[in-house]
Design a protein around this motif. Sequence first.
Motif, PDB file in Angstrom:
ATOM      1  N   ALA A  72      44.256  64.648  33.436  1.00  0.00           N
ATOM      2  CA  ALA A  72      45.099  63.735  32.470  1.00  0.00           C
ATOM      3  C   ALA A  72      43.755  63.292  32.012  1.00  0.00           C
ATOM      4  O   ALA A  72      44.125  62.796  30.481  1.00  0.00           O
ATOM      5  N   ALA A  73      42.701  62.496  32.518  1.00  0.00           N
ATOM      6  CA  ALA A  73      41.346  62.036  31.417  1.00  0.00           C
ATOM      7  C   ALA A  73      41.155  62.483  30.483  1.00  0.00           C
ATOM      8  O   ALA A  73      41.410  62.376  29.352  1.00  0.00           O
ATOM      9  N   SER A  74      40.893  64.705  30.758  1.00  0.00           N
ATOM     10  CA  SER A  74      40.557  65.146  29.384  1.00  0.00           C
ATOM     11  C   SER A  74      41.526  65.566  28.633  1.00  0.00           C
ATOM     12  O   SER A  74      40.979  65.157  27.609  1.00  0.00           O
ATOM     13  N   LEU A  75      43.335  65.324  28.599  1.00  0.00           N
ATOM     14  CA  LEU A  75      44.238  65.482  27.646  1.00  0.00           C
ATOM     15  C   LEU A  75      44.071  64.009  26.963  1.00  0.00           C
ATOM     16  O   LEU A  75      44.801  63.815  25.858  1.00  0.00           O
ATOM     17  N   LYS A  76      43.693  62.591  27.847  1.00  0.00           N
ATOM     18  CA  LYS A  76      43.902  61.529  26.777  1.00  0.00           C
ATOM     19  C   LYS A  76      42.541  61.608  25.756  1.00  0.00           C
ATOM     20  O   LYS A  76      42.748  61.569  24.823  1.00  0.00           O
ATOM     21  N   GLU A  77      41.408  62.315  26.300  1.00  0.00           N
ATOM     22  CA  GLU A  77      40.330  62.326  25.227  1.00  0.00           C
ATOM     23  C   GLU A  77      40.912  63.480  24.298  1.00  0.00           C
ATOM     24  O   GLU A  77      40.590  62.575  22.809  1.00  0.00           O
ATOM     25  N   ARG A  78      41.452  64.277  24.755  1.00  0.00           N
ATOM     26  CA  ARG A  78      41.552  65.228  23.830  1.00  0.00           C
ATOM     27  C   ARG A  78      42.904  64.824  22.615  1.00  0.00           C
ATOM     28  O   ARG A  78      43.237  65.152  21.446  1.00  0.00           O
ATOM     29  N   GLU A 176      47.709  69.756  18.746  1.00  0.00           N
ATOM     30  CA  GLU A 176      48.692  69.093  16.962  1.00  0.00           C
ATOM     31  C   GLU A 176      49.955  68.597  17.367  1.00  0.00           C
ATOM     32  O   GLU A 176      50.238  67.217  17.059  1.00  0.00           O
ATOM     33  N   TYR A 177      50.641  69.737  17.865  1.00  0.00           N
ATOM     34  CA  TYR A 177      52.202  69.299  18.197  1.00  0.00           C
ATOM     35  C   TYR A 177      52.531  68.523  18.883  1.00  0.00           C
ATOM     36  O   TYR A 177      52.982  68.085  18.722  1.00  0.00           O
ATOM     37  N   TYR A 178      51.760  68.614  20.357  1.00  0.00           N
ATOM     38  CA  TYR A 178      51.672  67.225  21.721  1.00  0.00           C
ATOM     39  C   TYR A 178      51.792  66.332  21.150  1.00  0.00           C
ATOM     40  O   TYR A 178      52.275  65.670  21.503  1.00  0.00           O
ATOM     41  N   ARG A 179      50.879  66.099  19.812  1.00  0.00           N
ATOM     42  CA  ARG A 179      50.124  64.803  19.244  1.00  0.00           C
ATOM     43  C   ARG A 179      51.620  64.498  18.886  1.00  0.00           C
ATOM     44  O   ARG A 179      51.919  63.037  18.617  1.00  0.00           O
ATOM     45  N   ASN A 194      57.298  76.807  22.508  1.00  0.00           N
ATOM     46  CA  ASN A 194      58.198  77.545  21.679  1.00  0.00           C
ATOM     47  C   ASN A 194      58.777  77.417  20.144  1.00  0.00           C
ATOM     48  O   ASN A 194      58.617  77.681  19.277  1.00  0.00           O
ATOM     49  N   ALA A 195      57.194  76.224  19.922  1.00  0.00           N
ATOM     50  CA  ALA A 195      57.517  75.303  18.539  1.00  0.00           C
ATOM     51  C   ALA A 195      56.175  75.593  18.004  1.00  0.00           C
ATOM     52  O   ALA A 195      56.317  76.940  17.168  1.00  0.00           O
ATOM     53  N   VAL A 196      55.353  76.303  18.694  1.00  0.00           N
ATOM     54  CA  VAL A 196      53.307  76.908  18.386  1.00  0.00           C
ATOM     55  C   VAL A 196      54.077  78.424  18.160  1.00  0.00           C
ATOM     56  O   VAL A 196      53.564  79.112  17.298  1.00  0.00           O
TER      57      VAL A 196
END
Length: 320
Positions: A72-78, A176-179, A194-196
């Motif tokens: 969770a922390a790694s994803l928050k940073e990214r 990038e898409y998730y952001r 599915n999008a990417v």
Amino acid sequence: MDIVINIDNNFICQAETLCASVFENGCSGASAGGCTIHVLSNAVSEENRKELSGLVSAFGGTCRFYDLGDLAASLKERLGAEAETGKFRVTVLARLFAAELLPKTVNRFLYLDSDMIVRHSLVPLFDVDIAGNIAAVCAEPTIYRDISAGPYFNSGMMLIDRGRWTEERTTDRCMEYYRQKNGTLSFVDQDILNAVLSGRVKFVSQRWNFFTNYVYESYASLTDRAPWYKKICTREDFENSRKDPAVVHFAGDERPWLSGNRNPYREEYEAYLKKTPHAGDAPVKGKEAYMTFYHLVNVLSAKIPGFRKLVSAVYRKTQS
């Protein structure tokens, strides 16, 4: 044969059951010693690591762990913000990083969700020519139409060309898409992929990712909800897949480890469970009434055309 799973401590029993089925059936025609289970570990305890490693070693395979740390922390940073995964655990996003973590010697790998069992050799799947695409996948025609009007795949089984994934910056593009979506995705990693990967996947037979709910579905009902499915899967392939699937996916609520379930593959699941350290574990209690209701929905869906579609519409309203 390189197989990737991603788990936390909540799914160790199911992961071991999957691994038992992989070595009992999936390695047929290949050497069990040539099979490596790559585990994307979201805070899996040392005890559970030893248990899973011991099981894989007993079958003659190799088990490698990749510690994701505080995911969770790694994803928050990214992402620059908290990762929003709705009703799903944050662990579902781990599969997006497999290509970054595996040894450079791994050119092709098979990702499998842990809520699956393998009933036949995986060798034919690994031999599939993915025709220059990034991955081979199976369709999911039961996804809601407002999410995808065109071909949509389930991310529970993905045969991935690691080189192409890396060359096309797939992990970065997923982030990038998730952001961009700010986490507003109903099926999180699956919607991202599915999008990417649109236009960069090869659809393979439904037998490689067969939902147990499909036992109660007709080809006509699936193609009514998803007209594009006719181009992806023929009636013959669907019927053959239903008769004898190679990989069974317990994606619906009628899961074989829940007390009171009537899953059509529960006895097979229990047979592989008996080959793990969790052989004596009792089914999880507390959802017996819901299991009865869910099975009734499945039975009525098989008998009354359009019934599941109606139930899905009601469910969607309750979730909005």
